[in-house]
Motif scaffolding. Structure first.
Motif, PDB file in Angstrom:
ATOM      1  N   ARG A  77       0.492 -13.733  -1.747  1.00  0.00           N
ATOM      2  CA  ARG A  77      -0.630 -13.930  -2.679  1.00  0.00           C
ATOM      3  C   ARG A  77      -1.869 -13.290  -2.060  1.00  0.00           C
ATOM      4  NH1 ARG A  77      -1.215 -17.698  -6.752  1.00  0.00           N
ATOM      5  NH2 ARG A  77       0.740 -18.669  -6.031  1.00  0.00           N
ATOM      6  N   VAL A  78      -2.531 -12.368  -2.804  1.00  0.00           N
ATOM      7  CA  VAL A  78      -3.670 -11.644  -2.234  1.00  0.00           C
ATOM      8  C   VAL A  78      -4.816 -11.556  -3.233  1.00  0.00           C
ATOM      9  CG1 VAL A  78      -2.199 -10.207  -0.747  1.00  0.00           C
ATOM     10  CG2 VAL A  78      -2.851  -9.383  -3.032  1.00  0.00           C
ATOM     11  N   THR A  79      -5.990 -11.253  -2.697  1.00  0.00           N
ATOM     12  CA  THR A  79      -7.157 -10.913  -3.505  1.00  0.00           C
ATOM     13  C   THR A  79      -7.407  -9.415  -3.329  1.00  0.00           C
ATOM     14  OG1 THR A  79      -8.134 -13.105  -3.213  1.00  0.00           O
ATOM     15  CG2 THR A  79      -9.607 -11.330  -3.902  1.00  0.00           C
ATOM     16  N   LEU A  80      -7.513  -8.714  -4.446  1.00  0.00           N
ATOM     17  CA  LEU A  80      -7.643  -7.254  -4.411  1.00  0.00           C
ATOM     18  C   LEU A  80      -9.092  -6.845  -4.642  1.00  0.00           C
ATOM     19  CD1 LEU A  80      -6.477  -4.372  -4.349  1.00  0.00           C
ATOM     20  CD2 LEU A  80      -5.969  -4.630  -6.801  1.00  0.00           C
ATOM     21  N   TYR A  81      -9.645  -6.113  -3.680  1.00  0.00           N
ATOM     22  CA  TYR A  81     -10.994  -5.549  -3.765  1.00  0.00           C
ATOM     23  C   TYR A  81     -10.878  -4.019  -3.897  1.00  0.00           C
ATOM     24  CZ  TYR A  81     -12.721 -10.024  -1.863  1.00  0.00           C
ATOM     25  OH  TYR A  81     -13.007 -11.344  -1.647  1.00  0.00           O
ATOM     26  N   VAL A  82     -11.983  -3.389  -4.273  1.00  0.00           N
ATOM     27  CA  VAL A  82     -12.064  -1.923  -4.309  1.00  0.00           C
ATOM     28  C   VAL A  82     -13.296  -1.485  -3.544  1.00  0.00           C
ATOM     29  CG1 VAL A  82     -12.199   0.145  -5.736  1.00  0.00           C
ATOM     30  CG2 VAL A  82     -10.933  -1.845  -6.570  1.00  0.00           C
ATOM     31  N   SER A 132      -6.281  -1.847 -11.970  1.00  0.00           N
ATOM     32  CA  SER A 132      -5.342  -2.593 -12.808  1.00  0.00           C
ATOM     33  C   SER A 132      -3.910  -2.097 -12.606  1.00  0.00           C
ATOM     34  CB  SER A 132      -5.756  -2.465 -14.274  1.00  0.00           C
ATOM     35  OG  SER A 132      -4.838  -3.116 -15.124  1.00  0.00           O
ATOM     36  N   ALA A 133      -3.735  -0.766 -12.547  1.00  0.00           N
ATOM     37  CA  ALA A 133      -2.395  -0.202 -12.357  1.00  0.00           C
ATOM     38  C   ALA A 133      -1.831  -0.569 -10.988  1.00  0.00           C
ATOM     39  CB  ALA A 133      -2.451   1.319 -12.515  1.00  0.00           C
ATOM     40  N   PHE A 134      -2.683  -0.580  -9.962  1.00  0.00           N
ATOM     41  CA  PHE A 134      -2.212  -0.934  -8.623  1.00  0.00           C
ATOM     42  C   PHE A 134      -1.852  -2.417  -8.554  1.00  0.00           C
ATOM     43  CE2 PHE A 134      -3.112  -2.013  -4.067  1.00  0.00           C
ATOM     44  CZ  PHE A 134      -2.020  -1.336  -3.542  1.00  0.00           C
ATOM     45  N   ALA A 135      -2.658  -3.260  -9.173  1.00  0.00           N
ATOM     46  CA  ALA A 135      -2.346  -4.694  -9.213  1.00  0.00           C
ATOM     47  C   ALA A 135      -1.010  -4.929  -9.919  1.00  0.00           C
ATOM     48  CB  ALA A 135      -3.462  -5.451  -9.923  1.00  0.00           C
ATOM     49  N   HIS A 136      -0.744  -4.165 -10.966  1.00  0.00           N
ATOM     50  CA  HIS A 136       0.536  -4.284 -11.673  1.00  0.00           C
ATOM     51  C   HIS A 136       1.697  -3.911 -10.753  1.00  0.00           C
ATOM     52  CE1 HIS A 136       3.561  -3.935 -14.823  1.00  0.00           C
ATOM     53  NE2 HIS A 136       3.855  -2.735 -14.359  1.00  0.00           N
ATOM     54  N   GLN A 137       1.535  -2.861  -9.970  1.00  0.00           N
ATOM     55  CA  GLN A 137       2.599  -2.457  -9.052  1.00  0.00           C
ATOM     56  C   GLN A 137       2.836  -3.526  -7.986  1.00  0.00           C
ATOM     57  OE1 GLN A 137       4.667  -0.153  -9.373  1.00  0.00           O
ATOM     58  NE2 GLN A 137       3.747   1.282 -10.815  1.00  0.00           N
ATOM     59  N   LEU A 138       1.777  -4.105  -7.449  1.00  0.00           N
ATOM     60  CA  LEU A 138       1.944  -5.191  -6.474  1.00  0.00           C
ATOM     61  C   LEU A 138       2.671  -6.370  -7.110  1.00  0.00           C
ATOM     62  CD1 LEU A 138      -1.548  -5.203  -4.692  1.00  0.00           C
ATOM     63  CD2 LEU A 138       0.614  -4.366  -3.763  1.00  0.00           C
ATOM     64  N   GLY A 139       2.269  -6.709  -8.345  1.00  0.00           N
ATOM     65  CA  GLY A 139       2.901  -7.827  -9.029  1.00  0.00           C
ATOM     66  C   GLY A 139       4.373  -7.602  -9.291  1.00  0.00           C
ATOM     67  N   ASP A 173       4.361   4.028  -4.617  1.00  0.00           N
ATOM     68  CA  ASP A 173       4.614   4.263  -3.193  1.00  0.00           C
ATOM     69  C   ASP A 173       3.601   3.506  -2.332  1.00  0.00           C
ATOM     70  OD1 ASP A 173       6.641   6.157  -3.890  1.00  0.00           O
ATOM     71  OD2 ASP A 173       5.059   7.605  -4.288  1.00  0.00           O
ATOM     72  N   LEU A 174       2.348   3.529  -2.767  1.00  0.00           N
ATOM     73  CA  LEU A 174       1.308   2.826  -2.022  1.00  0.00           C
ATOM     74  C   LEU A 174       1.569   1.325  -2.023  1.00  0.00           C
ATOM     75  CD1 LEU A 174      -1.402   3.050  -0.514  1.00  0.00           C
ATOM     76  CD2 LEU A 174      -2.553   2.919  -2.742  1.00  0.00           C
ATOM     77  N   ALA A 175       1.942   0.777  -3.172  1.00  0.00           N
ATOM     78  CA  ALA A 175       2.212  -0.656  -3.272  1.00  0.00           C
ATOM     79  C   ALA A 175       3.394  -1.058  -2.395  1.00  0.00           C
ATOM     80  CB  ALA A 175       2.477  -1.032  -4.729  1.00  0.00           C
ATOM     81  N   GLN A 176       4.426  -0.243  -2.327  1.00  0.00           N
ATOM     82  CA  GLN A 176       5.593  -0.565  -1.495  1.00  0.00           C
ATOM     83  C   GLN A 176       5.212  -0.636  -0.022  1.00  0.00           C
ATOM     84  OE1 GLN A 176       8.250   2.567  -2.777  1.00  0.00           O
ATOM     85  NE2 GLN A 176       9.319   1.231  -4.224  1.00  0.00           N
ATOM     86  N   GLN A 177       4.347   0.274   0.426  1.00  0.00           N
ATOM     87  CA  GLN A 177       3.887   0.227   1.822  1.00  0.00           C
ATOM     88  C   GLN A 177       3.114  -1.063   2.093  1.00  0.00           C
ATOM     89  OE1 GLN A 177       1.787   3.853   3.080  1.00  0.00           O
ATOM     90  NE2 GLN A 177       2.815   4.965   1.427  1.00  0.00           N
ATOM     91  N   VAL A 178       2.223  -1.405   1.170  1.00  0.00           N
ATOM     92  CA  VAL A 178       1.391  -2.603   1.353  1.00  0.00           C
ATOM     93  C   VAL A 178       2.243  -3.866   1.343  1.00  0.00           C
ATOM     94  CG1 VAL A 178      -0.453  -3.989   0.313  1.00  0.00           C
ATOM     95  CG2 VAL A 178      -0.660  -1.487   0.402  1.00  0.00           C
ATOM     96  N   VAL A 179       3.180  -3.963   0.408  1.00  0.00           N
ATOM     97  CA  VAL A 179       4.022  -5.162   0.314  1.00  0.00           C
ATOM     98  C   VAL A 179       4.882  -5.312   1.565  1.00  0.00           C
ATOM     99  CG1 VAL A 179       5.927  -6.202  -0.956  1.00  0.00           C
ATOM    100  CG2 VAL A 179       3.989  -5.220  -2.200  1.00  0.00           C
ATOM    101  N   ALA A 180       5.343  -4.212   2.133  1.00  0.00           N
ATOM    102  CA  ALA A 180       6.139  -4.290   3.366  1.00  0.00           C
ATOM    103  C   ALA A 180       5.311  -4.900   4.491  1.00  0.00           C
ATOM    104  CB  ALA A 180       6.638  -2.898   3.752  1.00  0.00           C
ATOM    105  N   ARG A 181       4.044  -4.491   4.599  1.00  0.00           N
ATOM    106  CA  ARG A 181       3.172  -5.059   5.644  1.00  0.00           C
ATOM    107  C   ARG A 181       2.859  -6.533   5.367  1.00  0.00           C
ATOM    108  NH1 ARG A 181      -0.034  -1.652   8.750  1.00  0.00           N
ATOM    109  NH2 ARG A 181      -0.826  -3.631   9.607  1.00  0.00           N
ATOM    110  N   LEU A 182       2.620  -6.857   4.084  1.00  0.00           N
ATOM    111  CA  LEU A 182       2.316  -8.249   3.737  1.00  0.00           C
ATOM    112  C   LEU A 182       3.529  -9.143   3.976  1.00  0.00           C
ATOM    113  CD1 LEU A 182       0.344  -7.725   0.390  1.00  0.00           C
ATOM    114  CD2 LEU A 182      -0.622  -8.302   2.624  1.00  0.00           C
ATOM    115  N   SER A 183       4.710  -8.662   3.609  1.00  0.00           N
ATOM    116  CA  SER A 183       5.924  -9.457   3.766  1.00  0.00           C
ATOM    117  C   SER A 183       6.186  -9.775   5.230  1.00  0.00           C
ATOM    118  CB  SER A 183       7.118  -8.722   3.159  1.00  0.00           C
ATOM    119  OG  SER A 183       6.940  -8.541   1.764  1.00  0.00           O
ATOM    120  N   ALA A 184       5.861  -8.838   6.113  1.00  0.00           N
ATOM    121  CA  ALA A 184       6.073  -9.072   7.539  1.00  0.00           C
ATOM    122  C   ALA A 184       5.222 -10.230   8.044  1.00  0.00           C
ATOM    123  CB  ALA A 184       5.752  -7.806   8.330  1.00  0.00           C
TER     124      ALA A 184
END
Length: 488
Positions: A204-209, A262-269, A188-199
């Motif tokens: 292509r992103v760099t993921l920090y924590v 790692s799991a979140f990066a997989h969902q984004l991918g 669910d979190l990845a879908q929200q982020v991808v919607a904002r990125l797609s807009a």
């Protein structure tokens, strides 16, 4: 007689014989026909169901169907007495396993002490420490407060920052609104982020924590080095997956934050975004806030790209008590201490727990905690204090603690009591709720039981120096005795 006439006569009589014989068989129901001595069979069933009629039965009266309404639990006639408890426990207290034990029994509705055997001696509490931690955590979080896992924009639109917010029960897929563990989902979190990125046309992103919130050591220096590998506890971190909770024989990951990343990066991918993992360390943009809701600019660096919400803290706390989840208890206690301005090292969190219990007016003399879960053998707690916390929780004035106590394991049914009270003490099954405590040479049981008079009794038993099986059996008999006596 002419031959032709004789032939006709013979044929005629043959026909008469046949007809008469068939008629006899028909009447005897030995052959099909219209002549029968049996009633007609029922008609063949049809596809239409006929109206069903039932006899009218008068409803029983209350007097005939049930006894009188149960009296109030607080009724004076149901109050137990110290003498009654002492008589009921005389044989049990003589058991060799309880020779050097600390035992406390109290009326759960008035708080009156009915039995106190060495209740003021500091003992190793093991996991009954979690009762004190639940009390302190309940002082910090609002009754329905939840934890947020947020993703923010970094210094540039193609930088995304996963902000640790204290939820160690994240679902690696979609969140489950009916569960405590896994309520918030990374999908669910990845879908929200991808919607904002797609807009913005970003693929292509760099993921920090961002790990600044309540950061601290993963294990306590007073824990045995085998605890992680044996699954007795997981590593303590402000991010974790619900599918990787440690349990006996099943260890969790050594680095829960890395597992979540790692799991979140997989969902984004899987949603078409190419992800590069940034080195761990300082994350760009605005640091995450431990507030109850994510706050940030709507656009630009630090703006929120997505957010998911955990189950309420009080439900997580109840789960921690039910499963005796050491890591989850430490996660909740650490961030509660952090929000209160205390340190996040294990001993600092333990000291904070004691201070919060003392702030409620409870006597904490001689009490020391080196952690919040009870794995440390350096912890010392008095049985009388554990009974104080239980009485406090049942009076209804502390909603978070009250719900946490509702999450205590139930004898013979749930959690760490699922295999207890199933033998000679089976009458206690379903009636006792208690927190277990088990370390080598130190066993404890603290909780409540409704006795045969319908009265709520609070009990604490702490046993030292005997084997675990022997200690458990003796403590189970202790609870069974007070449950069945009425204790008037």
């Amino acid at each position: 007689m002419p031959r032709r006439r004789w032939y006709a006569w013979a044929v005629g009589w043959s026909l008469v014989t046949i007809v008469l014989g068939y008629a006899v068989l028909d009447v005897a129901d030995a052959a099909p026909g219209v002549l029968t001595m049996r009633p007609l069979p029922p008609p063949a069933p049809t596809e239409t169901v006929a109206t069903r009629t039932l006899p009218v039965v008068a409803q029983p009266s209350l007097r005939a169907s049930a006894g009188p309404v149960l009296p109030s639990l607080a009724g004076a006639t149901a109050a137990p007495s110290g003498a009654g408890v002492a008589r009921a426990l005389a044989a049990v207290r003589a058991l060799p396993a309880l020779k050097d034990s600390a035992l406390v029994v109290r009326d759960g509705q008035t708080g009156e002490v009915l039995l106190d055997q060495r209740g003021d001696q500091p003992r190793i509490p093991a996991s009954t420490t979690k009762l004190l931690s639940a009390t302190a955590i309940g002082q910090t979080f609002a009754p329905d407060e939840t934890l947020h896992t947020v993703v923010r924009e970094g210094d540039s639109p193609d930088e995304v920052v996963l902000v640790a917010g204290g939820d160690s029960l994240l679902n690696p897929g979609k969140g489950d609104p009916q569960s405590v563990a896994g309520r918030a989902g990374l999908r669910d979190l990845a879908q929200q982020v991808v919607a904002r990125l797609s807009a913005q046309g970003i693929r292509r992103v760099t993921l920090y924590v961002d790990e600044t919130y309540a950061d601290g050591p993963r294990t306590a220096p007073t824990w045995a080095p085998t605890f992680l590998g044996d699954g007795i506890t997981g590593a303590v971190a402000m991010l974790g997956l619900s599918t990787q909770r440690a349990s006996g024989g099943h260890p969790g990951p050594a680095d829960p934050v890395a597992a979540v990343r790692s799991a979140f990066a997989h969902q984004l991918g899987s949603l078409g975004v190419t992800v590069r993992l940034a080195p761990r360390g300082r994350a760009p943009g605005v640091p995450g806030s431990p507030g109850p809701t994510p706050t940030a600019p709507t656009t630009g660096p630090g703006s929120v790209l997505g957010s998911v919400e955990s189950a309420p803290v009080r439900e997580q706390l109840a789960l921690a008590l039910t499963d005796s989840d050491n890591a989850l208890t430490e996660v909740l206690a650490r961030q509660a201490a952090y929000r209160s301005g205390a340190g996040t090292a294990f001993a600092q969190v333990g000291s904070w727990v004691v201070s919060q219990v003392a702030a409620l007016g409870l006597d904490t003399r001689g009490v020391t905690l080196s952690d919040a879960s009870g794995l440390s053998r350096q912890n010392r707690v008095r049985a009388r204090l554990l009974s104080d916390v239980l009485v406090l929780g049942y009076d209804g004035r502390h909603p978070v603690l009250r719900q946490a106590l509702d999450g205590l394991p139930i004898g013979g049914l749930t959690g760490t009591l699922a295999d207890r009270f199933t033998g000679a003490a089976h009458d206690v099954a379903g009636r006792a709720r208690a927190k277990t405590g088990t370390l080598t040479g130190a066993n404890a049981l603290a909780g409540s039981v409704v006795d045969d008079s319908g009265r709520l009794l609070v009990f604490v038993g702490m046993v030292a120096g005997v084997g675990t099986n022997e200690a458990r059996a003796a403590l189970d008999r202790f609870v069974a005795a007070i449950a069945s006596c009425g204790c008037r």
